[in-house]
Scaffold this motif. Structure first.
Motif, PDB file in Angstrom:
ATOM      1  N   PRO A 169      24.438  32.350  79.171  1.00  0.00           N
ATOM      2  CA  PRO A 169      23.773  31.175  79.446  1.00  0.00           C
ATOM      3  C   PRO A 169      24.419  30.023  79.001  1.00  0.00           C
ATOM      4  O   PRO A 169      24.308  28.751  79.432  1.00  0.00           O
ATOM      5  CB  PRO A 169      22.457  31.349  78.471  1.00  0.00           C
ATOM      6  CG  PRO A 169      22.328  32.897  78.796  1.00  0.00           C
ATOM      7  CD  PRO A 169      23.527  33.426  78.627  1.00  0.00           C
ATOM      8  N   ALA A 170      25.206  29.999  78.079  1.00  0.00           N
ATOM      9  CA  ALA A 170      26.119  28.876  77.562  1.00  0.00           C
ATOM     10  C   ALA A 170      27.094  28.519  78.468  1.00  0.00           C
ATOM     11  O   ALA A 170      27.532  27.326  78.247  1.00  0.00           O
ATOM     12  CB  ALA A 170      26.740  29.309  76.136  1.00  0.00           C
ATOM     13  N   CYS A 171      27.430  29.354  79.247  1.00  0.00           N
ATOM     14  CA  CYS A 171      28.569  28.839  80.215  1.00  0.00           C
ATOM     15  C   CYS A 171      27.987  27.912  81.163  1.00  0.00           C
ATOM     16  O   CYS A 171      28.747  26.924  81.478  1.00  0.00           O
ATOM     17  CB  CYS A 171      28.792  30.142  81.222  1.00  0.00           C
ATOM     18  SG  CYS A 171      29.776  31.454  80.036  1.00  0.00           S
ATOM     19  N   HIS A 172      26.622  27.713  81.193  1.00  0.00           N
ATOM     20  CA  HIS A 172      25.998  26.582  81.927  1.00  0.00           C
ATOM     21  C   HIS A 172      26.086  25.306  81.496  1.00  0.00           C
ATOM     22  O   HIS A 172      25.713  24.249  81.991  1.00  0.00           O
ATOM     23  CB  HIS A 172      24.977  26.994  82.704  1.00  0.00           C
ATOM     24  CG  HIS A 172      24.910  28.223  83.492  1.00  0.00           C
ATOM     25  ND1 HIS A 172      25.433  28.419  84.862  1.00  0.00           N
ATOM     26  CD2 HIS A 172      24.484  29.472  83.297  1.00  0.00           C
ATOM     27  CE1 HIS A 172      25.519  29.639  85.175  1.00  0.00           C
ATOM     28  NE2 HIS A 172      25.018  30.293  84.256  1.00  0.00           N
ATOM     29  N   LEU A 173      25.820  25.444  79.764  1.00  0.00           N
ATOM     30  CA  LEU A 173      25.742  24.332  79.214  1.00  0.00           C
ATOM     31  C   LEU A 173      26.871  23.695  78.638  1.00  0.00           C
ATOM     32  O   LEU A 173      26.986  22.298  78.139  1.00  0.00           O
ATOM     33  CB  LEU A 173      24.615  24.717  78.081  1.00  0.00           C
ATOM     34  CG  LEU A 173      23.319  25.218  78.215  1.00  0.00           C
ATOM     35  CD1 LEU A 173      22.804  25.740  76.894  1.00  0.00           C
ATOM     36  CD2 LEU A 173      22.572  24.161  78.790  1.00  0.00           C
ATOM     37  N   LYS A 174      28.042  24.147  78.999  1.00  0.00           N
ATOM     38  CA  LYS A 174      29.243  23.848  78.497  1.00  0.00           C
ATOM     39  C   LYS A 174      29.743  22.166  78.974  1.00  0.00           C
ATOM     40  O   LYS A 174      30.616  21.541  78.723  1.00  0.00           O
ATOM     41  CB  LYS A 174      30.381  24.481  78.422  1.00  0.00           C
ATOM     42  CG  LYS A 174      30.950  25.184  79.773  1.00  0.00           C
ATOM     43  CD  LYS A 174      31.745  26.149  79.702  1.00  0.00           C
ATOM     44  CE  LYS A 174      32.231  26.617  80.960  1.00  0.00           C
ATOM     45  NZ  LYS A 174      33.422  27.703  80.988  1.00  0.00           N
ATOM     46  N   LYS A 219      32.534  28.091  72.995  1.00  0.00           N
ATOM     47  CA  LYS A 219      32.940  29.298  72.320  1.00  0.00           C
ATOM     48  C   LYS A 219      32.057  30.568  72.554  1.00  0.00           C
ATOM     49  O   LYS A 219      32.496  31.419  72.808  1.00  0.00           O
ATOM     50  CB  LYS A 219      32.816  29.010  70.793  1.00  0.00           C
ATOM     51  CG  LYS A 219      33.996  28.373  70.251  1.00  0.00           C
ATOM     52  CD  LYS A 219      34.016  27.953  68.716  1.00  0.00           C
ATOM     53  CE  LYS A 219      35.099  27.610  68.103  1.00  0.00           C
ATOM     54  NZ  LYS A 219      35.230  27.324  66.812  1.00  0.00           N
ATOM     55  N   ALA A 220      30.481  29.987  72.738  1.00  0.00           N
ATOM     56  CA  ALA A 220      29.637  31.163  73.113  1.00  0.00           C
ATOM     57  C   ALA A 220      30.015  31.843  74.566  1.00  0.00           C
ATOM     58  O   ALA A 220      29.895  33.031  74.481  1.00  0.00           O
ATOM     59  CB  ALA A 220      28.064  30.479  73.248  1.00  0.00           C
ATOM     60  N   CYS A 221      30.282  30.847  75.392  1.00  0.00           N
ATOM     61  CA  CYS A 221      30.643  31.366  76.675  1.00  0.00           C
ATOM     62  C   CYS A 221      31.853  32.344  76.637  1.00  0.00           C
ATOM     63  O   CYS A 221      31.878  33.396  77.255  1.00  0.00           O
ATOM     64  CB  CYS A 221      31.023  30.282  77.563  1.00  0.00           C
ATOM     65  SG  CYS A 221      31.501  30.574  79.415  1.00  0.00           S
TER      66      CYS A 221
END
Length: 102
Positions: free
Chosen positions: A95-100, A87-89
């Protein structure tokens, strides 16, 4: 005696209504402020409720990211963390796109 018991029950429910009915915020920034204060008090489960509301109700990208961080590192719930990173991405927090993909 019956009236006193009813009054005490009402007072107990009223005092704990936020925990029972969920967080109460007027805006994303209000939710974030409340969440940060609770997180600083190490009340992670309570903080997550406000981060989630900032994310889910107000589409606040930082609220989504912080919910993910708290789920992953605070409560050890990777699947829930992943959902909030996505959702953050989606809302633009790169930066959240790399953590998903955790």
């Amino acid at each position: 005696m019956k009236r006193i018991a009813v009054l005490l029950a009402f007072m107990f429910i009223s005092a704990d209504s936020a925990a029972f009915f969920g967080p109460d915020c007027d805006s994303a920034s209000d939710c974030m402020t409340k969440a940060e204060n609770l997180s600083n008090q190490n009340r992670l489960a309570d903080a997550i409720d406000f981060y989630r509301e900032a994310c889910d109700e107000y589409r606040n990208k930082n609220g989504c990211y912080q919910a993910g961080i708290h789920y992953q590192f605070g409560l050890g719930k990777r699947n829930k963390a992943k959902n909030y990173y996505v959702k953050a991405c989606r809302y633009g927090y790169v930066p959240a796109c790399h953590l998903k993909e955790i």
